[in-house]
Scaffold this motif. Structure first.
Motif, PDB file in Angstrom:
ATOM      1  N   LEU A 107     -20.424 -28.981 -51.137  1.00 34.95           N
ATOM      2  CA  LEU A 107     -20.702 -28.455 -52.473  1.00 34.95           C
ATOM      3  C   LEU A 107     -20.334 -26.984 -52.607  1.00 34.95           C
ATOM      4  CD1 LEU A 107     -24.188 -30.092 -53.173  1.00 34.95           C
ATOM      5  CD2 LEU A 107     -21.969 -30.764 -54.125  1.00 34.95           C
ATOM      6  N   ALA A 108     -20.384 -26.254 -51.493  1.00 30.71           N
ATOM      7  CA  ALA A 108     -20.130 -24.811 -51.551  1.00 30.71           C
ATOM      8  C   ALA A 108     -18.690 -24.498 -51.930  1.00 30.71           C
ATOM      9  CB  ALA A 108     -20.473 -24.160 -50.205  1.00 30.71           C
ATOM     10  N   GLY A 109     -17.742 -25.326 -51.453  1.00 30.59           N
ATOM     11  CA  GLY A 109     -16.345 -25.074 -51.783  1.00 30.59           C
ATOM     12  C   GLY A 109     -16.071 -25.121 -53.277  1.00 30.59           C
ATOM     13  N   PRO A 110     -16.413 -26.239 -53.951  1.00 31.44           N
ATOM     14  CA  PRO A 110     -16.240 -26.280 -55.408  1.00 31.44           C
ATOM     15  C   PRO A 110     -17.047 -25.206 -56.137  1.00 31.44           C
ATOM     16  CG  PRO A 110     -16.565 -28.486 -54.536  1.00 31.44           C
ATOM     17  CD  PRO A 110     -16.834 -27.533 -53.405  1.00 31.44           C
ATOM     18  N   ALA A 111     -18.240 -24.877 -55.623  1.00 27.62           N
ATOM     19  CA  ALA A 111     -19.048 -23.845 -56.255  1.00 27.62           C
ATOM     20  C   ALA A 111     -18.337 -22.499 -56.211  1.00 27.62           C
ATOM     21  CB  ALA A 111     -20.416 -23.740 -55.573  1.00 27.62           C
ATOM     22  N   TYR A 112     -17.690 -22.215 -55.094  1.00 24.46           N
ATOM     23  CA  TYR A 112     -16.946 -20.966 -54.980  1.00 24.46           C
ATOM     24  C   TYR A 112     -15.756 -20.965 -55.952  1.00 24.46           C
ATOM     25  CZ  TYR A 112     -14.513 -16.982 -52.942  1.00 24.46           C
ATOM     26  OH  TYR A 112     -13.891 -15.771 -52.759  1.00 24.46           O
ATOM     27  N   GLY A 113     -15.099 -22.139 -56.064  1.00 23.99           N
ATOM     28  CA  GLY A 113     -13.965 -22.228 -56.962  1.00 23.99           C
ATOM     29  C   GLY A 113     -14.337 -22.030 -58.418  1.00 23.99           C
ATOM     30  N   HIS A 114     -15.519 -22.479 -58.820  1.00 20.16           N
ATOM     31  CA  HIS A 114     -15.926 -22.378 -60.219  1.00 20.16           C
ATOM     32  C   HIS A 114     -16.673 -21.084 -60.545  1.00 20.16           C
ATOM     33  CE1 HIS A 114     -15.118 -26.749 -60.184  1.00 20.16           C
ATOM     34  NE2 HIS A 114     -14.936 -26.603 -61.492  1.00 20.16           N
ATOM     35  N   TRP A 115     -17.553 -20.670 -59.627  1.00 20.77           N
ATOM     36  CA  TRP A 115     -18.428 -19.534 -59.939  1.00 20.77           C
ATOM     37  C   TRP A 115     -18.334 -18.391 -58.929  1.00 20.77           C
ATOM     38  CZ3 TRP A 115     -20.723 -24.607 -59.900  1.00 20.77           C
ATOM     39  CH2 TRP A 115     -20.811 -25.175 -61.176  1.00 20.77           C
ATOM     40  N   GLY A 116     -17.409 -18.505 -57.992  1.00 24.80           N
ATOM     41  CA  GLY A 116     -17.248 -17.438 -57.019  1.00 24.80           C
ATOM     42  C   GLY A 116     -18.376 -17.401 -55.999  1.00 24.80           C
ATOM     43  N   TRP A 117     -18.577 -16.247 -55.395  1.00 27.66           N
ATOM     44  CA  TRP A 117     -19.570 -16.094 -54.335  1.00 27.66           C
ATOM     45  C   TRP A 117     -20.989 -16.357 -54.849  1.00 27.66           C
ATOM     46  CZ3 TRP A 117     -19.893 -16.605 -49.504  1.00 27.66           C
ATOM     47  CH2 TRP A 117     -20.903 -16.024 -48.741  1.00 27.66           C
ATOM     48  N   SER A 118     -21.243 -16.068 -56.122  1.00 23.75           N
ATOM     49  CA  SER A 118     -22.565 -16.338 -56.691  1.00 23.75           C
ATOM     50  C   SER A 118     -22.882 -17.831 -56.662  1.00 23.75           C
ATOM     51  CB  SER A 118     -22.641 -15.825 -58.133  1.00 23.75           C
ATOM     52  OG  SER A 118     -22.494 -14.416 -58.177  1.00 23.75           O
ATOM     53  N   GLY A 119     -21.872 -18.665 -56.859  1.00 21.70           N
ATOM     54  CA  GLY A 119     -22.073 -20.108 -56.800  1.00 21.70           C
ATOM     55  C   GLY A 119     -22.471 -20.569 -55.415  1.00 21.70           C
ATOM     56  N   VAL A 120     -21.857 -19.990 -54.385  1.00 23.07           N
ATOM     57  CA  VAL A 120     -22.212 -20.335 -53.001  1.00 23.07           C
ATOM     58  C   VAL A 120     -23.665 -19.951 -52.724  1.00 23.07           C
ATOM     59  CG1 VAL A 120     -21.723 -19.843 -50.577  1.00 23.07           C
ATOM     60  CG2 VAL A 120     -19.837 -20.125 -52.197  1.00 23.07           C
ATOM     61  N   CYS A 121     -24.064 -18.771 -53.146  1.00 30.54           N
ATOM     62  CA  CYS A 121     -25.441 -18.320 -52.944  1.00 30.54           C
ATOM     63  C   CYS A 121     -26.432 -19.225 -53.674  1.00 30.54           C
ATOM     64  CB  CYS A 121     -25.608 -16.879 -53.409  1.00 30.54           C
ATOM     65  SG  CYS A 121     -24.651 -15.683 -52.424  1.00 30.54           S
ATOM     66  N   ALA A 122     -26.036 -19.730 -54.830  1.00 32.76           N
ATOM     67  CA  ALA A 122     -26.900 -20.640 -55.580  1.00 32.76           C
ATOM     68  C   ALA A 122     -27.094 -21.948 -54.821  1.00 32.76           C
ATOM     69  CB  ALA A 122     -26.307 -20.909 -56.958  1.00 32.76           C
ATOM     70  N   VAL A 123     -26.027 -22.463 -54.209  1.00 33.37           N
ATOM     71  CA  VAL A 123     -26.135 -23.685 -53.411  1.00 33.37           C
ATOM     72  C   VAL A 123     -27.084 -23.460 -52.238  1.00 33.37           C
ATOM     73  CG1 VAL A 123     -24.882 -25.265 -51.885  1.00 33.37           C
ATOM     74  CG2 VAL A 123     -23.868 -24.575 -54.067  1.00 33.37           C
ATOM     75  N   ALA A 124     -26.943 -22.327 -51.560  1.00 35.19           N
ATOM     76  CA  ALA A 124     -27.808 -22.030 -50.418  1.00 35.19           C
ATOM     77  C   ALA A 124     -29.270 -21.943 -50.848  1.00 35.19           C
ATOM     78  CB  ALA A 124     -27.374 -20.722 -49.766  1.00 35.19           C
ATOM     79  N   GLY A 125     -29.533 -21.247 -51.958  1.00 38.45           N
ATOM     80  CA  GLY A 125     -30.904 -21.142 -52.442  1.00 38.45           C
ATOM     81  C   GLY A 125     -31.479 -22.488 -52.817  1.00 38.45           C
ATOM     82  N   ALA A 126     -30.661 -23.325 -53.460  1.00 38.03           N
ATOM     83  CA  ALA A 126     -31.129 -24.654 -53.857  1.00 38.03           C
ATOM     84  C   ALA A 126     -31.487 -25.497 -52.641  1.00 38.03           C
ATOM     85  CB  ALA A 126     -30.049 -25.349 -54.691  1.00 38.03           C
ATOM     86  N   TRP A 127     -30.715 -25.376 -51.588  1.00 37.69           N
ATOM     87  CA  TRP A 127     -30.981 -26.170 -50.373  1.00 37.69           C
ATOM     88  C   TRP A 127     -32.305 -25.750 -49.729  1.00 37.69           C
ATOM     89  CZ3 TRP A 127     -27.564 -29.227 -51.906  1.00 37.69           C
ATOM     90  CH2 TRP A 127     -27.142 -30.302 -51.144  1.00 37.69           C
ATOM     91  N   LEU A 128     -32.583 -24.462 -49.722  1.00 37.35           N
ATOM     92  CA  LEU A 128     -33.855 -23.999 -49.183  1.00 37.35           C
ATOM     93  C   LEU A 128     -35.026 -24.525 -50.015  1.00 37.35           C
ATOM     94  CD1 LEU A 128     -33.071 -20.269 -48.293  1.00 37.35           C
ATOM     95  CD2 LEU A 128     -33.424 -22.157 -46.692  1.00 37.35           C
ATOM     96  N   VAL A 129     -34.895 -24.469 -51.319  1.00 34.73           N
ATOM     97  CA  VAL A 129     -35.959 -24.960 -52.203  1.00 34.73           C
ATOM     98  C   VAL A 129     -36.187 -26.456 -51.989  1.00 34.73           C
ATOM     99  CG1 VAL A 129     -36.603 -25.373 -54.606  1.00 34.73           C
ATOM    100  CG2 VAL A 129     -35.633 -23.164 -53.933  1.00 34.73           C
ATOM    101  N   LEU A 130     -35.099 -27.222 -51.901  1.00 35.34           N
ATOM    102  CA  LEU A 130     -35.225 -28.666 -51.702  1.00 35.34           C
ATOM    103  C   LEU A 130     -35.861 -28.987 -50.355  1.00 35.34           C
ATOM    104  CD1 LEU A 130     -31.792 -29.905 -53.122  1.00 35.34           C
ATOM    105  CD2 LEU A 130     -34.063 -30.312 -54.101  1.00 35.34           C
ATOM    106  N   GLY A 131     -35.418 -28.294 -49.302  1.00 37.87           N
ATOM    107  CA  GLY A 131     -35.951 -28.568 -47.978  1.00 37.87           C
ATOM    108  C   GLY A 131     -37.434 -28.296 -47.871  1.00 37.87           C
ATOM    109  N   TRP A 132     -37.898 -27.254 -48.558  1.00 44.79           N
ATOM    110  CA  TRP A 132     -39.316 -26.915 -48.462  1.00 44.79           C
ATOM    111  C   TRP A 132     -40.174 -27.741 -49.406  1.00 44.79           C
ATOM    112  CZ3 TRP A 132     -41.825 -24.442 -44.828  1.00 44.79           C
ATOM    113  CH2 TRP A 132     -43.172 -24.150 -45.052  1.00 44.79           C
ATOM    114  N   THR A 133     -39.764 -27.868 -50.653  1.00 41.78           N
ATOM    115  CA  THR A 133     -40.599 -28.576 -51.634  1.00 41.78           C
ATOM    116  C   THR A 133     -40.690 -30.072 -51.331  1.00 41.78           C
ATOM    117  OG1 THR A 133     -38.705 -28.811 -53.136  1.00 41.78           O
ATOM    118  CG2 THR A 133     -40.156 -26.912 -53.463  1.00 41.78           C
ATOM    119  N   ALA A 134     -39.629 -30.665 -50.824  1.00 47.03           N
ATOM    120  CA  ALA A 134     -39.674 -32.094 -50.495  1.00 47.03           C
ATOM    121  C   ALA A 134     -40.734 -32.375 -49.443  1.00 47.03           C
ATOM    122  CB  ALA A 134     -38.306 -32.559 -50.003  1.00 47.03           C
TER     123      ALA A 134
END
Length: 409
Positions: free
Chosen positions: A375-402
């Motif tokens: 997911l990080a590759g397409p995120a970088y292509g669409h939103w740049g480095w901010s998109g990659v950081c968003a994917v990383a943050g989302a993964w942390l939230v999912l891992g903890w809240t689940a």
């Protein structure tokens, strides 16, 4: 983990049964953990061996680097297959023989890769070598089993430190050696180290009996049931998938930021040296092991998630500020390895089938990392480095809240 006489017999080195103080048994005991850590480093490096050598491989085969990047994915696929089929065998077969056989298979595949004349043949050899490079995941359960209960996490941490050191060595030293001697020489050198250290490690491993009757690959079929009946194992799997996914999204995309013209415009060599920040993992591992032994796995994982959560905005700021990027790289590696030591220790001690449980744990983390990277590759292509950081943050939230939701049930 068991204190019964039969368990003790299974986990006593052959030399200890016949040696005298200060003799071969004492030397074997002293060498046991350091040798396993070094063997783990060398074998883990094989998974990432091709990645820094891709430009050299492409040039040798008359291709472009972008046309051979899939070779790195082949290595990951091979490792995943090896985890599923070979790692659970640690609960049912003699690990001494299995480690020796896998080390020799990996070494032979690496030599064949060095002699390959095209990307197809090279891909096949990389696939086999990576599948046979599951030796670390066969050794970690044994280390946990033999360790004193109050120092178990520290012993596991020593092996984890070796694993991360191997990853760093593959990315940094492999690239430098390839530039100096050629990528084929790097493959041959890795084959020699794998064979020598694999056989040496197999020699000092305990003599074991087959500990569970049934089909050879019964551990693979037992994976879903083992996870379903152990909430602690399930929690460790999900939380590490979230942590490894966040790390993987950031770390696999970092080269794009460092080398891009609208980023830092670094050369490939300079961007590769950024991997030295991964050494933070090897430094933190023994510290994390001590903290797990003292305070428990849950507190260490919670703290690791907090550190990772701090690193994500720092990574985002690092898109413009190099100092923030460097600080974030150190923090995310520290968080990853602390979480890994804690979660893996928990996985290894929560069931009666540690090798099968460890397989479930490692495959879960790998799956989380692979999906986040995809997911990080397409995120970088669409939103740049901010998109990659968003994917990383989302993964942390999912891992903890689940896992938090599961815990309340």
């Amino acid at each position: 983990m068991s204190s019964s006489p039969s368990a003790a017999a299974r986990t006593t080195p052959r030399s200890a049964l016949r040696g005298a103080p200060g003799g071969p048994s004492a030397r074997a005991s002293r060498l046991f953990l350091p040798l396993i850590a070094v063997c783990t480093a060398v074998t883990a490096a094989n998974i990432y061996l091709a990645a820094p050598l891709l430009p050299l491989i492409a040039h040798d085969f008359g291709s472009t680097p972008s046309a051979v990047t899939w070779l790195a994915s082949v290595a990951q696929l091979g490792y995943a297959a090896g985890l599923l089929f070979f790692a659970p065998l640690g609960d049912s077969v003699n690990r001494r023989r299995l480690v020796a056989v896998l080390a020799l298979v990996a070494a032979a595949a690496l030599v064949a890769g060095a002699a390959s004349a095209g990307t197809g043949t090279l891909a096949a050899t990389v696939l086999v070598a990576s599948a046979a490079t599951v030796v670390p995941q066969l050794l970690v359960p044994l280390v946990a089993e033999r360790a004193p209960a109050d120092r178990r996490a520290r012993h596991v941490a020593a092996v984890v430190a070796g694993l991360f050191a191997g990853v760093v060595a593959a990315r940094v030293l492999g690239g430098l050696a390839g530039q100096a001697f050629g990528w084929r020489s790097v493959f041959v050198g890795a084959a020699v180290l794998t064979a020598v250290l694999g056989l040496a490690t197999a020699y000092i491993l305990p003599v074991e009996r087959r500990r569970r009757p049934g089909p050879l690959f019964a551990g693979l079929a037992a994976l879903p049931g083992v996870v379903r009946h152990s909430p602690d194992l399930w929690r460790a799997c999900v939380r590490q998938a979230g942590m490894y996914g966040a790390w993987s999204a950031l770390w696999t995309s970092l080269a794009l930021l460092l080398a891009a013209d609208d980023g830092y415009g670094m050369t490939t060599a300079a961007a590769g040296l950024f991997g030295l920040f991964g050494l933070a993992a090897s430094v933190v591992a023994p510290l994390a092991g001590g903290l797990v032994d003292r305070f428990g796995a849950a507190k260490v994982v919670r703290s690791a998630y907090l550190v990772a959560a701090v690193s994500v905005p720092l990574f985002w700021l690092g898109g413009q500020v190099m100092a923030a990027l460097c600080a974030a790289a150190v923090l995310v590696h520290a968080a990853l390895v602390a979480s890994h030591v804690a979660n893996q220790t928990l996985a290894l001690t929560t069931t009666s089938a540690p090798a099968t449980a460890n397989t479930a744990y490692v495959v879960s983390g790998f799956a989380g990392g692979a999906l986040a990277s995809a997911l990080a590759g397409p995120a970088y292509g669409h939103w740049g480095w901010s998109g990659v950081c968003a994917v990383a943050g989302a993964w942390l939230v999912l891992g903890w809240t689940a896992t938090a939701v599961r815990r309340k049930r």
